[in-house]
Scaffold this motif. Structure first.
Motif, short mmCIF file in Angstrom:
data_model
loop_
_atom_site.label_atom_id
_atom_site.label_comp_id
_atom_site.label_asym_id
_atom_site.label_seq_id
_atom_site.Cartn_x
_atom_site.Cartn_y
_atom_site.Cartn_z
N VAL A 45 0.84 -1.21 0.00
CA VAL A 45 0.00 0.00 0.00
C VAL A 45 0.87 1.26 0.00
O VAL A 45 0.67 2.18 -0.79
CB VAL A 45 -0.95 0.01 1.22
CG1 VAL A 45 -1.63 1.37 1.36
CG2 VAL A 45 -2.00 -1.08 1.06
N GLY A 46 1.86 1.31 0.90
CA GLY A 46 2.74 2.48 0.97
C GLY A 46 3.58 2.64 -0.28
O GLY A 46 3.74 3.75 -0.80
N THR A 47 4.16 1.54 -0.76
CA THR A 47 4.99 1.59 -1.96
C THR A 47 4.21 2.12 -3.14
O THR A 47 4.66 3.02 -3.87
CB THR A 47 5.52 0.18 -2.29
OG1 THR A 47 6.09 -0.41 -1.12
CG2 THR A 47 6.56 0.23 -3.39
N ASN A 48 3.02 1.57 -3.36
CA ASN A 48 2.20 1.99 -4.50
C ASN A 48 1.76 3.44 -4.39
O ASN A 48 1.71 4.16 -5.39
CB ASN A 48 0.98 1.08 -4.63
CG ASN A 48 1.35 -0.35 -4.99
OD1 ASN A 48 2.43 -0.60 -5.50
ND2 ASN A 48 0.46 -1.28 -4.70
N ALA A 49 1.44 3.87 -3.17
CA ALA A 49 1.01 5.26 -2.98
C ALA A 49 2.10 6.24 -3.38
O ALA A 49 1.84 7.27 -4.03
CB ALA A 49 0.60 5.48 -1.52
N LEU A 50 3.35 5.94 -3.03
CA LEU A 50 4.47 6.82 -3.38
C LEU A 50 4.72 6.82 -4.89
O LEU A 50 4.93 7.88 -5.50
CB LEU A 50 5.73 6.39 -2.64
CG LEU A 50 5.72 6.59 -1.12
CD1 LEU A 50 6.99 6.01 -0.51
CD2 LEU A 50 5.60 8.07 -0.75
#
Length: 674
Positions: free
Chosen positions: A66-71
């Motif tokens: 989730v965090g990786t994709n958001a960035l």
């Protein structure tokens, strides 16, 4: 009483599920499609597919992208930066470097916070921590009203020299919380109190932009799991190779920027130790990329030099993982100089390799393996059919370009892919002062076992370990980690000028903070471990090395000796006459989470019971009649003589001619390289 442990690894395409029943020792694995627009739904679908009720689950641990994709996708909340007057553009100036200094057309990604949302305020603290300019409260309240009108959802506060004194940052945060009680706010002195303003500001900004996203995600997931009867904390894997409870996620959201990638390295470490190896190289080869990690003397390498996008570092410790564009779907192509290349371009999930029959026409590693007979024409226990004719048509393009037979072209494609991975392994091993001959290669992922034996031969690695469930090994890794926090502080002094009393006082303060964090996580003192580290460097250097140090100092002699030894191994140089400088102090707090005890098995049946078929497979310039076996029917302690192919639900293992393999008591396949 619940005795089931659930581990889930959320990937970009699939969500992998690993279930371990403590009562019976049974393992259940499955996959379900990921749902990027609603990430928690993919997890819930996996729980339902595993037919689990909340009350049946003892521990639920997972890694998420989730965090990786958001960035990467820049789907971020409206975030503001508040900084010292004159430092508004630190995040844009960065270090003035580029990922590829020779590519004048490739720009570094834009900052996560646009310039119009970066604000300067009047304040100043000197390098010793003395407040030269206090905060103007009225100035901050006026700014708060402006941020409210703009609909700001998150705020990062980063003042110059706040790493040594966070007083001004704390005052600003207090005022903003009064004016904007519903806004997520974090300060650099809380997130990463370390020198180097760009790295500190970058980490604080990433923490701020991910804070609301991860808080919302974990809150939704927790609520849904509670509806299903799960009342315990949800554990989330972070970059440092530990887990955080759901209650701590909002505070250190930046640590989840590489949550999913770390799980494979953890699994690799556990599997290698289970097989009796203290040194291991992890090879996680999927459809698009390969992640490589290294364990030496039972410890995975940790780095603080990492990022999701170049130019925006994250200063938290992270497992050192080297990722390259080499996977089952990597494309083979001819460059302008007439040379054969492999990747990093990929056919992806859609249309995928030509052999998938979904419209792909370009040759990939999977197509080459099908042509060579190493990959059969059915996968997933017959649920997926591969088209060998279309694979041959795709590989024929390379054959015609280089005036080769189709088999020669397919072999060349695989050799180039293996060479790319070999180079990457050398970067993380030989370049760091490690000899691959002293390691075992743990190969997993959907494509890892296909290539591992040949890769090991190229690198002179003597043993290859293929875990029981290679395709979901990363999910299993989520069950094998402890709660972990890293507390650090910049402390720049010459080693010969600092007293052991001062060091003991500094470490006592850090350990107190670390203990408080574990207490917040609900970790008892009996299951807690604190480890001290010291970052050291020769005076005049700016790169440092971390050395383990005792809980209480009586002398620095042993610490300095360990530093010289580590410097010699890492850089092939050391000088005991040079002045050594202390750069930073760090305490790692570990709260032990009970690990599953995987069962050992007794031999039942014979290797002949696992026989599937014999087919011609291309090795070393000729077809060789090769036995193919069902993996789940191979008994423990069985001996396999190459050439042999082992099929299972989530991968295919290749044992080349002259190689031997044995199945251990845990059902791992251990290949001895010729």
């Amino acid at each position: 009483m619940a005795q089931t442990r659930l581990a889930i690894d959320v990937g970009g395409t699939f969500t992998d599920v690993f279930v371990f029943n403590e009562d019976t020792g049974e393992i259940f694995v499955t996959k379900t499609s990921s749902t990027p627009s609603n990430p928690e739904q993919g997890i819930l679908n996996g729980v339902e597919k595993a037919e689990l009720k909340g009350q049946d689950i003892k521990i639920f641990s997972h890694g998420t992208t989730v965090g990786t994709n958001a960035l990467i996708e820049r789907k971020l909340p409206k975030t503001a930066l508040i900084t010292t007057k004159g430092f508004r553009d630190v995040t844009e100036i960065r270090r003035g470097t580029k990922e590829d200094i020779w590519d004048t057309y490739k720009d570094t990604a834009k900052p996560y916070i646009q310039r119009r949302n970066r604000f300067e305020v009047t304040e100043r603290i000197d390098y010793e921590g003395t407040v030269l300019q206090a905060i103007d409260e009225e100035e901050i309240r006026v700014l708060a009203k402006k941020l409210k009108r703009r609909g700001t959802e998150s705020i990062a506060i980063c003042f110059i020299n706040s790493y040594v004194n966070g007083e001004n940052e704390a005052k600003v945060k207090k005022i903003l919380l009064e004016e904007l009680p519903d806004v997520y706010i974090c300060t650099s002195s809380e997130v990463l109190p370390e020198i180097f303003e760009h790295e500190r500001m970058s980490t604080t900004i990433i923490n701020a932009v991910l804070g609301p996203i991860m808080s919302n995600y974990i809150s939704k997931l927790s609520n849904e799991m509670q509806k299903r009867g799960y009342e315990e904390e949800i554990l989330v894997l972070h970059s440092g190779g530990g887990v955080m409870t759901s209650s701590t996620v909002p505070r250190y959201a930046a640590r989840l920027a590489s949550s999913g990638i770390a799980a494979g390295a953890i699994a690799s470490k556990h599997i290698a130790k289970l097989c009796g190896f203290e040194n291991a190289i992890g090879l996680d080869m999927g459809g698009t990329s390969t992640d490589i990690s290294l364990m030496y003397k039972g410890q995975i390498r940790i780095t603080k030099d990492w990022s999701i996008e170049y130019g925006y570092p994250i200063g938290f410790p992270s497992i050192e993982i080297l990722t390259i564009g080499a996977g089952g779907g990597s494309l083979a192509w001819q460059d302008e100089g007439g040379s054969l290349r492999n990747g990093p371009q990929s056919a992806g999930a859609i249309p995928g390799p030509a052999c998938y029959g979904q419209g792909g026409t370009e040759p990939t590693n999977s197509d080459a393996n099908v042509v060579l007979g190493r990959l059969g024409v059915t996968l997933l226990d017959g649920m997926m059919k591969l088209d060998k004719g279309k694979a041959q048509q795709a590989v024929k393009k390379i054959a015609q370009a280089f005036n080769q037979t189709i088999e020669e072209a397919a072999s060349a494609i695989i050799e180039v892919a293996n060479a790319n991975m070999s180079d990457a392994v050398r970067l993380i091993s030989v370049r760091r002062g490690y000899d691959p001959r002293d390691f075992a290669l743990v190969a997993f992922g959907g494509a890892g076992p296909l290539h591992a034996a040949h890769l090991a031969k190229d690198l002179n690695i003597p043993k290859v370990i293929i875990p029981t469930h290679p395709g979901v090994a990363a999910a299993m890794g989520c069950l094998l980690v402890d709660v972990r926090h890293d507390i650090s502080k910049t402390f720049v002094k010459k080693a010969n000028e600092v007293s052991v009393e001062e060091l003991n006082i500094q470490y006592q303060a850090l350990r107190k903070e670390a203990k408080a964090l574990l207490e917040e996580e609900g970790i008892s003192e009996e299951t807690s471990t604190l480890m001290n580290y010291m970052d050291l460097r020769y005076k005049g250097q700016w790169r440092s090395l971390a050395v383990v140090v005792p809980d209480y100092f009586t002398s620095l002699e042993e610490v300095l000796a360990a530093f010289h030894q580590e410097h010699e191994r890492e850089f092939a140089f050391s000088d005991k006459d040079q002045i050594v400088e202390i750069y930073g102090l760090r305490v790692t707090a570990i709260g032990t989470v009970p690990k599953p005890n995987f069962p050992q098995f007794e031999p039942t049946g014979s290797l002949q019971d696992a026989y599937k078929e014999t087919r011609p497979v291309y090795f070393d310039g000729a077809y060789v009649e090769t036995n193919v076996y069902y993996r789940d029917k191979i008994p423990v302690h069985a001996q396999l003589q190459g050439p042999a192919i082992v099929d299972q639900l989530d991968t295919t293992t290749v044992i080349p001619p002259g190689f031997t393999a044995e199945v251990d008591a845990y059902k791992n396949i251990i290949i001895t390289v010729n």
